[in-house]
Design an enzyme around this catalytic site. Structure first.
Site, PDB file in Angstrom:
ATOM      1  N   CYS A  54     -77.073-114.448 -28.463  1.00  0.00           N
ATOM      2  CA  CYS A  54     -77.861-113.905 -28.005  1.00  0.00           C
ATOM      3  C   CYS A  54     -79.219-115.285 -27.754  1.00  0.00           C
ATOM      4  CB  CYS A  54     -78.599-112.524 -27.938  1.00  0.00           C
ATOM      5  SG  CYS A  54     -79.891-111.908 -27.505  1.00  0.00           S
ATOM      6  N   CYS A  82     -82.137-113.127 -28.434  1.00  0.00           N
ATOM      7  CA  CYS A  82     -82.862-112.592 -29.108  1.00  0.00           C
ATOM      8  C   CYS A  82     -83.443-113.753 -30.242  1.00  0.00           C
ATOM      9  CB  CYS A  82     -81.036-111.981 -30.632  1.00  0.00           C
ATOM     10  SG  CYS A  82     -80.073-110.850 -29.285  1.00  0.00           S
TER      11      CYS A  82
END
Length: 145
Positions: A70, A73
């Protein structure tokens, strides 16, 4: 088995075991008695450690639900780390990899990552999907405290 974190003494290097209940306290080295400050970094946890830390935490807990693939993230990670450092002793920051521990993410209905959850006394008091400015995350923790 109870959760414990191994923390090296900054003075003598002896490895000290710190239980979930004492992550926000200043401990003393079992060998030389040098103070070991509260945990000041995010902790990657599994379901069992998550449950114990959240149950025993005397302070709000910020949980970062994330995955390695991600991009957002990875963008949030340095801010989460800095927040853990700035608020050491006043919060515990946990990281839960949703790929490795989907059961924990499912408890909070996590459908997008990153998702941040603030828990106080074991209950979710704030949940936010997507990136958030560090100042906003700090405000969530302060409001929960």
């Amino acid at each position: 088995m109870a959760f414990s974190l191994i923390r090296p003494c900054p003075s003598c290097g002896v490895r000290n075991r710190v239980g979930a209940r004492h992550l926000t306290a200043t401990a003393r080295c079992g060998s030389c008695k040098t103070p070991i400050g509260p945990v000041a970094e995010p902790l990657d946890v599994d379901a069992a450690a998550f449950d114990e830390i959240v149950r025993d935490a005397p302070v709000p807990v910020l949980v970062d639900f994330w995955a390695e693939w991600c991009g957002p993230c990875r963008m949030a990670a340095p801010h989460v780390k800095e927040l853990a450092h700035q608020m050491a002793g006043r919060t515990i920051v946990l990281k839960v990899n949703t790929e490795s521990h989907p059961d924990v993410a499912a408890r909070f209905g996590v459908q997008a990552i990153p998702t941040f959850v603030v828990l106080k006394a074991g209950r979710a008091v704030k949940q936010h999907a997507g990136l958030a400015p560090p100042a906003e995350m700090r405000r969530w923790i302060e409001q929960a405290g």
